[in-house]
Scaffold this motif. Sequence first.
Motif, PDB file in Angstrom:
ATOM      1  N   GLN A  18       0.829  -1.207   0.000  1.00 55.63           N
ATOM      2  CA  GLN A  18       0.000   0.000   0.000  1.00 55.63           C
ATOM      3  C   GLN A  18       0.861   1.254   0.000  1.00 55.63           C
ATOM      4  N   ALA A  19       1.924   1.239   0.795  1.00 57.46           N
ATOM      5  CA  ALA A  19       2.823   2.395   0.841  1.00 57.46           C
ATOM      6  C   ALA A  19       3.459   2.635  -0.528  1.00 57.46           C
ATOM      7  N   ARG A  20       3.869   1.568  -1.206  1.00 54.05           N
ATOM      8  CA  ARG A  20       4.440   1.703  -2.552  1.00 54.05           C
ATOM      9  C   ARG A  20       3.392   2.228  -3.526  1.00 54.05           C
ATOM     10  N   SER A  21       2.158   1.788  -3.371  1.00 51.32           N
ATOM     11  CA  SER A  21       1.085   2.263  -4.249  1.00 51.32           C
ATOM     12  C   SER A  21       0.836   3.757  -4.060  1.00 51.32           C
ATOM     13  N   CYS A  22       1.063   4.231  -2.837  1.00 47.92           N
ATOM     14  CA  CYS A  22       0.806   5.643  -2.508  1.00 47.92           C
ATOM     15  C   CYS A  22       2.037   6.525  -2.712  1.00 47.92           C
ATOM     16  N   ALA A  23       3.087   5.997  -3.334  1.00 49.09           N
ATOM     17  CA  ALA A  23       4.351   6.732  -3.431  1.00 49.09           C
ATOM     18  C   ALA A  23       4.166   8.114  -4.059  1.00 49.09           C
ATOM     19  N   PHE A  24       3.433   8.179  -5.167  1.00 46.29           N
ATOM     20  CA  PHE A  24       3.231   9.469  -5.835  1.00 46.29           C
ATOM     21  C   PHE A  24       2.455  10.419  -4.919  1.00 46.29           C
ATOM     22  N   ALA A  25       1.397   9.905  -4.287  1.00 44.03           N
ATOM     23  CA  ALA A  25       0.578  10.748  -3.410  1.00 44.03           C
ATOM     24  C   ALA A  25       1.386  11.229  -2.211  1.00 44.03           C
ATOM     25  N   PHE A  26       2.182  10.330  -1.603  1.00 42.11           N
ATOM     26  CA  PHE A  26       3.023  10.724  -0.471  1.00 42.11           C
ATOM     27  C   PHE A  26       3.984  11.836  -0.877  1.00 42.11           C
ATOM     28  N   ALA A  27       4.633  11.632  -2.038  1.00 43.98           N
ATOM     29  CA  ALA A  27       5.614  12.614  -2.503  1.00 43.98           C
ATOM     30  C   ALA A  27       4.947  13.955  -2.815  1.00 43.98           C
ATOM     31  N   LEU A  28       3.744  13.901  -3.395  1.00 45.66           N
ATOM     32  CA  LEU A  28       3.040  15.138  -3.745  1.00 45.66           C
ATOM     33  C   LEU A  28       2.629  15.911  -2.498  1.00 45.66           C
ATOM     34  N   VAL A  29       1.936  15.243  -1.580  1.00 46.59           N
ATOM     35  CA  VAL A  29       1.482  15.925  -0.364  1.00 46.59           C
ATOM     36  C   VAL A  29       2.678  16.360   0.485  1.00 46.59           C
ATOM     37  N   GLY A  30       3.725  15.519   0.511  1.00 52.07           N
ATOM     38  CA  GLY A  30       4.929  15.904   1.235  1.00 52.07           C
ATOM     39  C   GLY A  30       5.559  17.162   0.662  1.00 52.07           C
ATOM     40  N   GLY A  31       5.589  17.262  -0.674  1.00 55.29           N
ATOM     41  CA  GLY A  31       6.132  18.454  -1.316  1.00 55.29           C
ATOM     42  C   GLY A  31       5.303  19.690  -1.020  1.00 55.29           C
ATOM     43  N   ILE A  32       3.968  19.526  -1.005  1.00 51.08           N
ATOM     44  CA  ILE A  32       3.088  20.653  -0.684  1.00 51.08           C
ATOM     45  C   ILE A  32       3.331  21.117   0.746  1.00 51.08           C
ATOM     46  N   ALA A  33       3.453  20.150   1.668  1.00 47.57           N
ATOM     47  CA  ALA A  33       3.711  20.502   3.067  1.00 47.57           C
ATOM     48  C   ALA A  33       5.057  21.204   3.211  1.00 47.57           C
ATOM     49  N   ALA A  57       5.741  13.722 -11.860  1.00 46.23           N
ATOM     50  CA  ALA A  57       5.091  12.853 -12.837  1.00 46.23           C
ATOM     51  C   ALA A  57       6.096  12.298 -13.850  1.00 46.23           C
ATOM     52  N   VAL A  58       7.015  13.167 -14.287  1.00 46.82           N
ATOM     53  CA  VAL A  58       8.057  12.712 -15.225  1.00 46.82           C
ATOM     54  C   VAL A  58       8.951  11.675 -14.560  1.00 46.82           C
ATOM     55  N   LEU A  59       9.312  11.929 -13.303  1.00 42.77           N
ATOM     56  CA  LEU A  59      10.166  10.997 -12.579  1.00 42.77           C
ATOM     57  C   LEU A  59       9.472   9.646 -12.387  1.00 42.77           C
ATOM     58  N   ALA A  60       8.188   9.668 -12.074  1.00 44.06           N
ATOM     59  CA  ALA A  60       7.434   8.427 -11.884  1.00 44.06           C
ATOM     60  C   ALA A  60       7.421   7.590 -13.155  1.00 44.06           C
ATOM     61  N   TRP A  65       7.259   3.573 -12.402  1.00 42.80           N
ATOM     62  CA  TRP A  65       6.097   3.460 -11.515  1.00 42.80           C
ATOM     63  C   TRP A  65       4.823   3.352 -12.330  1.00 42.80           C
ATOM     64  N   ASP A  66       4.791   4.066 -13.456  1.00 44.14           N
ATOM     65  CA  ASP A  66       3.594   4.115 -14.298  1.00 44.14           C
ATOM     66  C   ASP A  66       3.926   3.623 -15.698  1.00 44.14           C
ATOM     67  N   SER A  67       3.034   2.805 -16.259  1.00 44.05           N
ATOM     68  CA  SER A  67       3.173   2.380 -17.645  1.00 44.05           C
ATOM     69  C   SER A  67       2.566   3.446 -18.554  1.00 44.05           C
ATOM     70  N   ALA A  68       2.676   3.243 -19.872  1.00 37.90           N
ATOM     71  CA  ALA A  68       2.078   4.190 -20.813  1.00 37.90           C
ATOM     72  C   ALA A  68       0.568   4.264 -20.607  1.00 37.90           C
ATOM     73  N   ARG A  69      -0.070   3.110 -20.402  1.00 37.06           N
ATOM     74  CA  ARG A  69      -1.512   3.106 -20.153  1.00 37.06           C
ATOM     75  C   ARG A  69      -1.846   3.841 -18.870  1.00 37.06           C
ATOM     76  N   ASP A  70      -1.029   3.624 -17.844  1.00 39.94           N
ATOM     77  CA  ASP A  70      -1.246   4.313 -16.572  1.00 39.94           C
ATOM     78  C   ASP A  70      -1.159   5.822 -16.750  1.00 39.94           C
ATOM     79  N   THR A  71      -0.213   6.246 -17.567  1.00 43.56           N
ATOM     80  CA  THR A  71      -0.029   7.685 -17.788  1.00 43.56           C
ATOM     81  C   THR A  71      -1.278   8.312 -18.379  1.00 43.56           C
ATOM     82  N   TRP A  72      -1.941   7.586 -19.294  1.00 40.27           N
ATOM     83  CA  TRP A  72      -3.192   8.101 -19.862  1.00 40.27           C
ATOM     84  C   TRP A  72      -4.276   8.197 -18.791  1.00 40.27           C
TER      85      TRP A  72
END
Length: 262
Positions: A18-33, A57-60, A65-72
């Motif tokens: 779950q933590a790995r799944s939330c990596a983008f969200a953690f990084a985003l909210v952490g950056g905002i904080a 997003a580019v780094l992910a 972390w994200d496939s081409a389909r995921d990116t869409w």
Amino acid sequence: MVTITHWTHQLLRFGWLQARSCAFAFALVGGIAASRLLPELPVARYDLVLLYGIGLAVLARRLGWDSARDTWVIAGCHLIGLLFELVKVRMGSWSYPEDALTKVAGVPLYGGFLYAAVGSYVCRAWHLFDLRVYGYRPRIMAVLAAGVYLNFFTHHWLPDLRWVLAAALVCATAGTWVRFRVGAREHRMPLALAFVLIGFFLWVAENIATYAGAWSYPDQLGGWQPVSVAKFGAWALLITVTFVLAARQRPDCQRRAMASTP
């Protein structure tokens, strides 16, 4: 004792996935904080957060972390989220009180990344947990998800149908199961329960995000207050939109749409 040890390991593995799944969200909210701790700069904070979100997003994508389909899917969530923000901010549901160059009709463009983070979570979880969905009804789910999305706009002028839509979703997902893998063991849960659980954790994340200054509800302008529990139900409904978008990008999910649970 063996059973307790086994389930403890399963729980730890589940939490790690779950933590790995939330990596983008953690990084985003952490950056905002973290952006709130910066000294005063010639660049507005919202503009910096937008650049940070784009870089994230580019780094992910680069890290796989994200496939081409995921990116869409994630891009679609970003656009849907921005439209949602434009309407809700105009109606006074919440606000972004700080100034910025990249602000349109009171909404900073980084606002769409908050919904993109939810899309990233669903896509990552699909891969990491080896999700398989059985008994899924793609057409009716697409119609209901569209109804959920539109109702968040129209309830400002028309009767609020969220309870009707919630009941319809319970009926539409009856017999729909999500199978997922944690280590070598498979588990399953009803799709409706998955929506409720994700909605709860999104409500928790929303409390964290508003505390970090990502946006503010009217009752938070004079000082932070916990987000209303009613938002928990709203997220449980809104996650259906993200799920439908993600499922459409997975042919295996469509092939299993009317299959019975194995």
